[in-house]
Write an enzyme that holds these catalytic residues in place. Sequence first.
Site, PDB file in Angstrom:
ATOM      1  N   ASP A   1       0.990  -1.623  -0.240  1.00  0.00           N
ATOM      2  CA  ASP A   1       0.303  -0.327  -0.126  1.00  0.00           C
ATOM      3  C   ASP A   1       1.068   1.445  -0.157  1.00  0.00           C
ATOM      4  OD1 ASP A   1      -2.025  -1.664   0.129  1.00  0.00           O
ATOM      5  OD2 ASP A   1      -2.360  -1.387   2.041  1.00  0.00           O
TER       6      ASP A   1
ATOM      7  N   ASP B   1     -15.104  -5.949   1.002  1.00  0.00           N
ATOM      8  CA  ASP B   1     -14.672  -5.853   2.511  1.00  0.00           C
ATOM      9  C   ASP B   1     -15.649  -5.505   2.499  1.00  0.00           C
ATOM     10  OD1 ASP B   1     -12.409  -5.042   1.270  1.00  0.00           O
ATOM     11  OD2 ASP B   1     -12.664  -3.052   0.748  1.00  0.00           O
TER      12      ASP B   1
END
Length: 244
Positions: free
Chosen positions: A7, A129
Amino acid sequence: MIIPAFDFLEGKAVRLYQGNYLHKKFYNINLYEHFIEYKKKGVKIIHLVDLNGTKNVEKRQLKLFKEIISYTKIPIQIGGGIRTEKDINTLFELGFKRVVIGSSAVTNKMEVKKWFKIYGSNKIVLALDVNIINNEKKILINGWLQETNSTLEEIIDFFSSENLKHVLCTDISKDGTLSGPNTILYKEIVRRFKHIQFQASGGVSSISDIFSLKKTGVSSVIVGRSLLEKRFTIKEALKCWQNE
Protein backbone atom coordinates in the site's frame (compact mmCIF):
# COMPACT_ATOMS: atom_id res chain seq x y z
CA MET A 1 -0.68 -18.15 -5.47
CA ILE A 2 1.05 -15.94 -2.98
CA ILE A 3 0.48 -12.29 -3.88
CA PRO A 4 2.81 -9.81 -2.14
CA ALA A 5 1.02 -6.53 -1.42
CA PHE A 6 2.16 -2.95 -1.01
CA ASP A 7 0.00 0.00 0.00
CA PHE A 8 1.31 3.48 -0.83
CA LEU A 9 0.56 6.79 0.82
CA GLU A 10 2.38 9.96 -0.25
CA GLY A 11 4.91 7.89 -2.16
CA LYS A 12 5.85 5.63 0.75
CA ALA A 13 5.02 2.02 1.57
CA VAL A 14 2.58 1.94 4.47
CA ARG A 15 0.20 -0.35 6.33
CA LEU A 16 -2.99 0.82 7.94
CA TYR A 17 -4.55 -0.92 10.91
CA GLN A 18 -8.08 -2.00 9.93
CA GLY A 19 -8.08 0.64 7.19
CA ASN A 20 -7.63 3.55 9.60
CA TYR A 21 -5.53 6.38 8.10
CA LEU A 22 -4.83 7.66 11.61
CA HIS A 23 -3.34 4.32 12.61
CA LYS A 24 -0.58 3.86 10.04
CA LYS A 25 2.96 2.57 9.91
CA PHE A 26 5.43 3.54 7.19
CA TYR A 27 8.12 1.16 5.95
CA ASN A 28 11.50 2.21 4.60
CA ILE A 29 12.06 -0.41 1.91
CA ASN A 30 13.90 -0.71 -1.38
CA LEU A 31 11.00 -1.69 -3.61
CA TYR A 32 13.26 -2.37 -6.58
CA GLU A 33 15.24 -4.97 -4.60
CA HIS A 34 12.01 -6.57 -3.38
CA PHE A 35 10.73 -6.91 -6.92
CA ILE A 36 14.03 -8.37 -8.16
CA GLU A 37 13.84 -11.00 -5.42
CA TYR A 38 10.18 -11.74 -6.13
CA LYS A 39 10.92 -12.28 -9.81
CA LYS A 40 13.81 -14.58 -8.95
CA LYS A 41 11.70 -16.62 -6.51
CA GLY A 42 8.79 -17.02 -8.95
CA VAL A 43 6.11 -14.57 -7.76
CA LYS A 44 3.39 -14.46 -10.44
CA ILE A 45 1.54 -11.25 -9.55
CA ILE A 46 1.86 -8.29 -7.16
CA HIS A 47 -0.92 -6.25 -5.55
CA LEU A 48 -0.65 -2.47 -5.13
CA VAL A 49 -3.03 -0.04 -3.45
CA ASP A 50 -3.04 3.72 -4.01
CA LEU A 51 -4.24 5.12 -0.69
CA ASN A 52 -4.00 8.70 -1.92
CA GLY A 53 -6.19 7.80 -4.89
CA THR A 54 -8.67 6.10 -2.59
CA LYS A 55 -9.29 9.36 -0.74
CA ASN A 56 -8.90 11.75 -3.69
CA VAL A 57 -8.68 10.68 -7.33
CA GLU A 58 -6.91 13.95 -8.17
CA LYS A 59 -4.00 12.88 -5.95
CA ARG A 60 -3.41 9.50 -7.57
CA GLN A 61 0.28 8.56 -7.32
CA LEU A 62 0.74 8.03 -11.06
CA LYS A 63 4.38 9.13 -11.20
CA LEU A 64 5.33 6.58 -8.54
CA PHE A 65 3.39 3.78 -10.24
CA LYS A 66 4.88 4.57 -13.64
CA GLU A 67 8.31 4.20 -12.07
CA ILE A 68 7.35 0.88 -10.42
CA ILE A 69 6.01 -0.51 -13.70
CA SER A 70 9.28 0.44 -15.42
CA TYR A 71 11.45 -1.82 -13.30
CA THR A 72 9.54 -5.07 -13.07
CA LYS A 73 8.10 -7.55 -15.53
CA ILE A 74 5.91 -9.16 -12.88
CA PRO A 75 2.21 -8.53 -13.64
CA ILE A 76 0.66 -6.07 -11.18
CA GLN A 77 -2.94 -5.54 -10.12
CA ILE A 78 -3.76 -2.13 -8.69
CA GLY A 79 -6.62 -0.68 -6.67
CA GLY A 80 -7.55 2.53 -4.95
CA GLY A 81 -10.26 4.97 -6.00
CA ILE A 82 -10.88 3.55 -9.47
CA ARG A 83 -14.26 5.01 -10.37
CA THR A 84 -14.33 5.74 -14.11
CA GLU A 85 -13.43 4.25 -17.46
CA LYS A 86 -10.80 6.97 -17.75
CA ASP A 87 -9.19 5.78 -14.49
CA ILE A 88 -9.06 2.23 -15.85
CA ASN A 89 -7.63 3.25 -19.22
CA THR A 90 -4.94 5.37 -17.55
CA LEU A 91 -3.80 2.43 -15.43
CA PHE A 92 -3.83 -0.07 -18.30
CA GLU A 93 -1.87 2.38 -20.45
CA LEU A 94 0.77 2.57 -17.70
CA GLY A 95 1.12 -1.21 -17.95
CA PHE A 96 -0.93 -2.65 -15.09
CA LYS A 97 -2.45 -6.06 -15.84
CA ARG A 98 -5.57 -5.88 -13.67
CA VAL A 99 -7.59 -3.19 -11.94
CA VAL A 100 -9.17 -3.74 -8.54
CA ILE A 101 -12.64 -2.24 -8.22
CA GLY A 102 -14.07 -1.66 -4.76
CA SER A 103 -16.77 0.87 -3.86
CA SER A 104 -18.01 1.29 -7.44
CA ALA A 105 -19.06 -2.37 -7.53
CA VAL A 106 -21.73 -1.40 -4.99
CA THR A 107 -22.50 2.25 -5.79
CA ASN A 108 -22.30 2.08 -9.58
CA LYS A 109 -23.13 -1.51 -10.46
CA MET A 110 -24.39 -1.00 -14.00
CA GLU A 111 -21.29 0.94 -14.98
CA VAL A 112 -19.02 -1.74 -13.54
CA LYS A 113 -21.05 -4.36 -15.39
CA LYS A 114 -20.25 -2.45 -18.57
CA TRP A 115 -16.54 -2.57 -17.72
CA PHE A 116 -16.68 -6.36 -17.64
CA LYS A 117 -18.01 -6.28 -21.20
CA ILE A 118 -15.33 -3.82 -22.34
CA TYR A 119 -12.23 -5.24 -20.64
CA GLY A 120 -13.14 -8.87 -19.90
CA SER A 121 -13.40 -10.69 -16.60
CA ASN A 122 -9.69 -11.51 -16.41
CA LYS A 123 -8.78 -7.81 -16.22
CA ILE A 124 -11.03 -6.89 -13.30
CA VAL A 125 -10.81 -7.91 -9.65
CA LEU A 126 -13.70 -7.02 -7.36
CA ALA A 127 -12.49 -6.01 -3.90
CA LEU A 128 -15.27 -6.84 -1.48
CA ASP A 129 -14.54 -5.76 2.08
CA VAL A 130 -16.90 -7.22 4.63
CA ASN A 131 -17.98 -6.56 8.17
CA ILE A 132 -19.42 -9.81 9.54
CA ILE A 133 -22.17 -9.64 12.14
CA ASN A 134 -24.24 -12.75 12.89
CA ASN A 135 -22.77 -14.30 9.73
CA GLU A 136 -24.21 -11.48 7.59
CA LYS A 137 -21.38 -10.24 5.36
CA LYS A 138 -22.18 -6.56 4.88
CA ILE A 139 -19.95 -4.72 2.42
CA LEU A 140 -18.17 -1.54 3.47
CA ILE A 141 -17.15 1.14 0.98
CA ASN A 142 -15.28 4.46 0.77
CA GLY A 143 -12.26 3.31 2.73
CA TRP A 144 -14.49 1.32 5.12
CA LEU A 145 -16.16 4.47 6.36
CA GLN A 146 -19.60 3.51 5.09
CA GLU A 147 -21.48 0.27 5.65
CA THR A 148 -23.92 -0.67 2.89
CA ASN A 149 -27.02 -2.85 2.80
CA SER A 150 -25.35 -5.03 0.15
CA THR A 151 -23.98 -8.40 1.14
CA LEU A 152 -21.01 -10.24 -0.29
CA GLU A 153 -23.27 -12.92 -1.75
CA GLU A 154 -25.55 -10.40 -3.48
CA ILE A 155 -22.69 -8.62 -5.23
CA ILE A 156 -21.04 -11.85 -6.39
CA ASP A 157 -24.38 -13.13 -7.70
CA PHE A 158 -25.00 -9.85 -9.54
CA PHE A 159 -21.67 -9.84 -11.40
CA SER A 160 -21.56 -13.59 -12.01
CA SER A 161 -23.76 -12.97 -15.06
CA GLU A 162 -20.74 -11.12 -16.51
CA ASN A 163 -18.43 -14.09 -15.88
CA LEU A 164 -16.96 -12.59 -12.72
CA LYS A 165 -13.73 -14.47 -12.06
CA HIS A 166 -11.55 -12.67 -9.49
CA VAL A 167 -12.74 -11.55 -6.04
CA LEU A 168 -10.43 -10.12 -3.38
CA CYS A 169 -12.31 -10.65 -0.14
CA THR A 170 -11.21 -9.00 3.10
CA ASP A 171 -12.67 -9.43 6.56
CA ILE A 172 -11.99 -5.87 7.77
CA SER A 173 -11.64 -6.96 11.40
CA LYS A 174 -8.48 -8.81 10.34
CA ASP A 175 -6.78 -6.34 8.01
CA GLY A 176 -3.34 -5.20 9.12
CA THR A 177 -3.73 -6.91 12.48
CA LEU A 178 -1.49 -10.00 12.09
CA SER A 179 -4.17 -11.79 14.13
CA GLY A 180 -4.73 -14.71 11.76
CA PRO A 181 -7.14 -14.98 8.81
CA ASN A 182 -10.85 -15.77 8.88
CA THR A 183 -10.65 -19.30 7.45
CA ILE A 184 -14.32 -20.00 8.23
CA LEU A 185 -15.33 -17.16 5.88
CA TYR A 186 -13.19 -18.45 3.02
CA LYS A 187 -14.28 -22.07 3.40
CA GLU A 188 -17.90 -20.94 3.19
CA ILE A 189 -17.59 -18.69 0.14
CA VAL A 190 -15.30 -21.07 -1.79
CA ARG A 191 -17.85 -23.83 -1.29
CA ARG A 192 -20.73 -21.60 -2.41
CA PHE A 193 -19.07 -19.89 -5.40
CA LYS A 194 -17.07 -22.56 -7.17
CA HIS A 195 -16.59 -20.40 -10.29
CA ILE A 196 -14.74 -17.64 -8.42
CA GLN A 197 -10.99 -17.45 -7.87
CA PHE A 198 -10.87 -15.89 -4.41
CA GLN A 199 -7.95 -13.84 -3.13
CA ALA A 200 -7.89 -14.01 0.67
CA SER A 201 -6.72 -10.88 2.45
CA GLY A 202 -6.26 -9.87 6.07
CA GLY A 203 -4.60 -11.21 9.20
CA VAL A 204 -1.82 -13.39 7.78
CA SER A 205 1.03 -13.45 10.28
CA SER A 206 2.71 -16.85 9.88
CA ILE A 207 3.41 -19.70 7.51
CA SER A 208 0.76 -21.73 9.31
CA ASP A 209 -1.82 -19.08 8.32
CA ILE A 210 -0.90 -19.63 4.66
CA PHE A 211 -1.20 -23.37 5.16
CA SER A 212 -4.67 -22.91 6.69
CA LEU A 213 -5.83 -20.65 3.86
CA LYS A 214 -4.62 -23.05 1.17
CA LYS A 215 -6.82 -25.73 2.75
CA THR A 216 -9.92 -23.50 2.39
CA GLY A 217 -9.64 -23.68 -1.39
CA VAL A 218 -8.90 -20.00 -2.08
CA SER A 219 -6.97 -19.33 -5.27
CA SER A 220 -4.51 -16.84 -3.76
CA VAL A 221 -3.40 -15.20 -0.54
CA ILE A 222 -2.55 -11.51 -0.31
CA VAL A 223 0.44 -11.05 2.00
CA GLY A 224 1.36 -7.54 3.10
CA ARG A 225 2.49 -6.56 6.58
CA SER A 226 3.91 -9.97 7.51
CA LEU A 227 6.38 -9.83 4.61
CA LEU A 228 7.29 -6.20 5.29
CA GLU A 229 8.02 -7.08 8.92
CA LYS A 230 9.94 -10.24 7.98
CA ARG A 231 7.64 -12.63 9.85
CA PHE A 232 8.65 -15.06 7.10
CA THR A 233 10.33 -14.80 3.72
CA ILE A 234 8.73 -14.87 0.29
CA LYS A 235 10.65 -18.09 -0.36
CA GLU A 236 9.08 -19.73 2.71
CA ALA A 237 5.61 -18.50 1.74
CA LEU A 238 5.88 -19.81 -1.82
CA LYS A 239 7.28 -23.13 -0.65
CA CYS A 240 4.42 -23.57 1.83
CA TRP A 241 1.85 -22.83 -0.86
CA GLN A 242 3.41 -25.24 -3.36
CA ASN A 243 3.97 -28.06 -0.89
CA GLU A 244 0.65 -28.04 0.97
